[in-house]
Design an enzyme around this catalytic site. Sequence first.
Site, short mmCIF file in Angstrom:
data_model
loop_
_atom_site.label_atom_id
_atom_site.label_comp_id
_atom_site.label_asym_id
_atom_site.label_seq_id
_atom_site.Cartn_x
_atom_site.Cartn_y
_atom_site.Cartn_z
N ASP A 390 0.86 -1.17 0.00
CA ASP A 390 0.00 0.00 0.00
C ASP A 390 0.91 1.24 0.00
O ASP A 390 2.11 1.14 0.27
CB ASP A 390 -0.89 -0.04 1.24
CG ASP A 390 -1.77 1.19 1.36
OD1 ASP A 390 -2.30 1.63 0.34
OD2 ASP A 390 -1.90 1.71 2.48
N LYS A 556 -17.54 16.92 -0.05
CA LYS A 556 -16.12 16.89 -0.37
C LYS A 556 -15.73 15.44 -0.63
O LYS A 556 -16.32 14.51 -0.09
CB LYS A 556 -15.26 17.50 0.75
CG LYS A 556 -15.08 16.66 1.99
CD LYS A 556 -14.04 17.29 2.91
CE LYS A 556 -13.66 16.39 4.08
NZ LYS A 556 -14.72 16.21 5.06
N GLY A 669 -5.03 3.66 -3.84
CA GLY A 669 -6.26 4.28 -4.31
C GLY A 669 -6.05 5.72 -4.74
O GLY A 669 -7.00 6.38 -5.17
N ASP A 783 -1.38 -0.91 6.02
CA ASP A 783 -1.65 -0.44 7.37
C ASP A 783 -3.12 -0.18 7.65
O ASP A 783 -3.48 0.13 8.79
CB ASP A 783 -0.87 0.86 7.63
CG ASP A 783 -1.51 2.05 6.90
OD1 ASP A 783 -1.83 1.90 5.71
OD2 ASP A 783 -1.69 3.10 7.53
N ASP A 787 -6.61 -2.67 3.31
CA ASP A 787 -5.52 -3.55 2.88
C ASP A 787 -5.69 -4.98 3.38
O ASP A 787 -4.89 -5.85 3.03
CB ASP A 787 -4.17 -3.01 3.38
CG ASP A 787 -3.88 -1.60 2.89
OD1 ASP A 787 -4.13 -1.34 1.70
OD2 ASP A 787 -3.43 -0.77 3.69
#
Length: 1076
Positions: A390, A556, A669, A783, A787
Amino acid sequence: MTTSGKRSKELPPLRIAISQGQQHKTRKPLNRVRTTKYTWLTFIPLNFYEQFRRAVYFYFLIITIVSFFVNDTIDPLTSLLPLLFVMIVTALKEGLEDYARSKSDKIVNTTKVTVIRQGKEQCIEAAFIAPGDLVIVSNASDVPCDLVLLHSSASEGLCFVNTANLDGETNLKTVFVPSNYDYVSLELDKQLGSIVCEQSTPDLYSFNGRLEFDDASSRDAIPLSIENLLLRGVRIKGQGRVIGCAIYTGMSTKLQLNSRYTGNKSASSEQYINKFIIALIVGMVVVVLILYLIERQKARDVYPAVYYLGELPDYNAVWQIFEDFLSFLILFNYMVPISMYMNIELYRVFGALFMKSDLFLYDAETDQPCGVNASNLNEDLGQINILFSDKTGTLTKNQMIFLKCFTAGRNYQLENTRLYCPITEERLELNTMEPEVRDFFEALALCHTVDILEPNVEGTDEKQSEHDSLITSDIISRYQASSPDEKAILEGCARLGLIFKSIDNNTLHLNLLKQGSSDVQEFQYERLQVLEFSSDRKRMSVIMRDENDVLWLYSKGAETSILPRCKKSAQIAQVDEQITEYAKEGLRTLAVARRMLTESEYAAFVSALNNANIQLTNRKELIEQCYETIEVELDLLGATALEDALQDNVDQTLVALQEAGVKIWVLTGDKVETAFNIGMACKHIPPAAEVHFLINLTDPAELSARLKQIENSLNSDGKKLPTALVIDGITVAALLMHMPKEFADLALRCKAVLCCRLSPLQKSEIVMLIKKSGKHITAAIGDGANDVSMIQEAHIGIGIPGREGKQAARSADYAIAKFDMLQRLLLVHGHYNTERLAFLVLFYCYKNIIITGCMALFQVYDLFSATSVYNDLYLWLFDIIYISFSFTYLAMSDKHYSENTLLRFPGLYKGISHNQLTTWKTFIIWILNGALQMLIIFYFAYWVLYDNNVVFKHGQTADFSTFGTMLIMVLVLVGNIKVFLVSHYMSYLNFAFIVLSIIAFMLSTYLYNLGSGNTLYHVYNQFLSSLPMWLYIIITTVACLVPDFLMKAVNDMFLEPALRKNRESQKSNLPKSLAA
């Protein structure tokens, strides 16, 4: 989740009457937690059953049973004792682990809790909480079962909880009393109602239910969600006490449903161990078959001529054939090393202990040592070829700083308490800027789910200006956010003078400070709805009512989610372009928008949302459909850019792993531009790499052509540059659907692979794709909760306890505090564990060849009678005491290279990958070495006794027991001294084990030969006093070990220095930054 979720949907919903727990008068412990695997009654049968499921154990069980009826020359205890010893040790290990779990269960189940039954408070043990009980939980206490919050001592009807026991997150979460539920008045009326909810599922972030009242009441049903649920294991913070109704108890709580083992992972070492065992078994069967056929020939030609044997049995009878064959099989079953499995488990336990106690894998800041959850995978740490990582929180720190923003057509940088505009070079105060800018920051200060803890009133001697004291007060430190992005944005707003001051009954209070003065402008907004963030939506929204009674929706999220929902305008292109620029700098970006709502729009939305909220099935989908209808026609306000700093030493770690032959794939991502610049900064993508981009490609023909183009580039002659592949989530989805094999084959040829804009599912699908190829050992490190699927899918999962929680660390096979510790975990511990297990397995096969080979040769000289040449004592203790301790300790402690050497020369890792230490060539060399030593030991003894067997000082002749003692004596000496010769790191303790093993043989044999009831009676006394015997021992031992000694001398004098010189020259050619 899927299996349990489907099952729960098929079952009817639960209906629980509040405060009716007193009906459970049977005192049945409905809230009893049991994590143990066994009980006192089931331990022996269940444990032995599980052990006998191993093929080798079951084989030895059958052999042991058969030995009671076949072959009287071998005591059945010869097979039974090693089997029992191994099984008892394994059972004790598992029993002690289970006993520790039972003690923990007892502490949990006997904890005193307070419940309300029949209107009175009672103190009971936690195990006896029943569904429907009203449970009182005080401040700083753990919740004993899953409760629906009904009352809080806080005036706002909420409570803060610490969920560290669930997900490791240290920031506090908020749980609310159901809206319009007044516990005090309802309790007086004895109309607390009933809870109707779904069956319990493992999903910690989902709960669907409703509060219903009897028909006589005119009250409407009240929807219940995860925001109203106190999960077992969370800790109450900040409130005097809360009252909740128990719904899920005992093993049905969400925490317990998440405590199940997710599945078995087996190490790649199992493959070569099984292959070697099969080879030994096949070899044993071949030898048995040959000896049996020769024995049949002897029975036909020799036995009839020996008249004194009397009447001969019918050797062609089925039972006689079966008995003769099994007799040889029992004789040579020692070739199958059953005790090896016990030693492997012991080696793994110590390997895990070494990792846990390694101070270089300990982080003092977080008090986090290395965690080992799957010691059976220790050796695979040295076999990793592909590492999936990640980015956020793994390669970066996940410590966000609000650096830049774009609004009102301009780019701004946050500089302490002012906004700097690079175009005009102005430094501006927020309260002096145009309304569009203030609207933007107002949206940031309102669109969040941050809570504020109560202040700790403490004096301070530090003098500050009134303005600075307002901004830098402890308000920022009291922000509690589930997302580090939200907290960083609010901190940035506060520095500029727009402070989120407090929240009271869903009323948000904002203060706008004026620079250089103490004037404060206050604003109030009523928060009506929160439209939650999800990985699918990639955005969150809030609906607010301002002081002018105007309704606003603020949103947002990722620009791919926000921009398509905004009104068409030129500003969209400007914001999108600026977000791309931010991403190129490696910054995390969010787009911000808002719209005004009418009362009718809001009323329709609330009606649809309330209807969705009381549904028990498909609630999440229905709610998201409601969100979709109102998050439209937004006015774009701007974008934010946050910096996430790299982890310490992440670049050196990645370079070292690449030098070790590990290919690194970063799965994230984030936007392509952000991830690519982070990849360049941390040296995941080499500076000189030829980078190929696959972005927004969905057409199979176009994808195929692009892959072919990249393949041609890889195959082209000329200067070979490292190749990097950058690909986005849209293209990944198309490749996984249309051409997964072609994608995998191409990507595996690249030096680095960067996959962006991936969902958690896509991450696990990529790992699965590479894993299924069967050619690579994969590892995944991350983390966050997103994941977990990737970590569990990989051969080895490595978790980092991050700011997003400990979900990844808890689900992983190994846990480390920082990414740079991965270098030591793989290059040092992985290397040691791989080498040590390889030696352990090969030495076991080697020593078993020697001891069983001598028995096979003896058959040539005893008319193939399936008689053992060794006394039963030797067979009992050889594998347990005589040689096991010395080489097992070496297998747990040997170090071919020092730790510093392994870290300085990562290329050494390549020499152990793909199980190169346990190839068929290596196995055959060890077997041939054992066969050679077996021939020397047997025939030297045979030649000593062949012409003249008068070898004792008083003229006695050597008998059958003497011959067996001669063999085993040299075998013990040769085996233990070979341990010394093959070792790379000989400690005093290891040397002591070698000496003590030899002494243990001599002492046990001496004591045993004093007994008059055995075949060794006084044999060893005479043996030790015979000069020919000592000459035989010395000469045979030297003859056996001369080849080993010569190979070690050649290796130490010529091979190792040459390899060391080659490594030094390669290191000197590297850039100084990498060679350090």
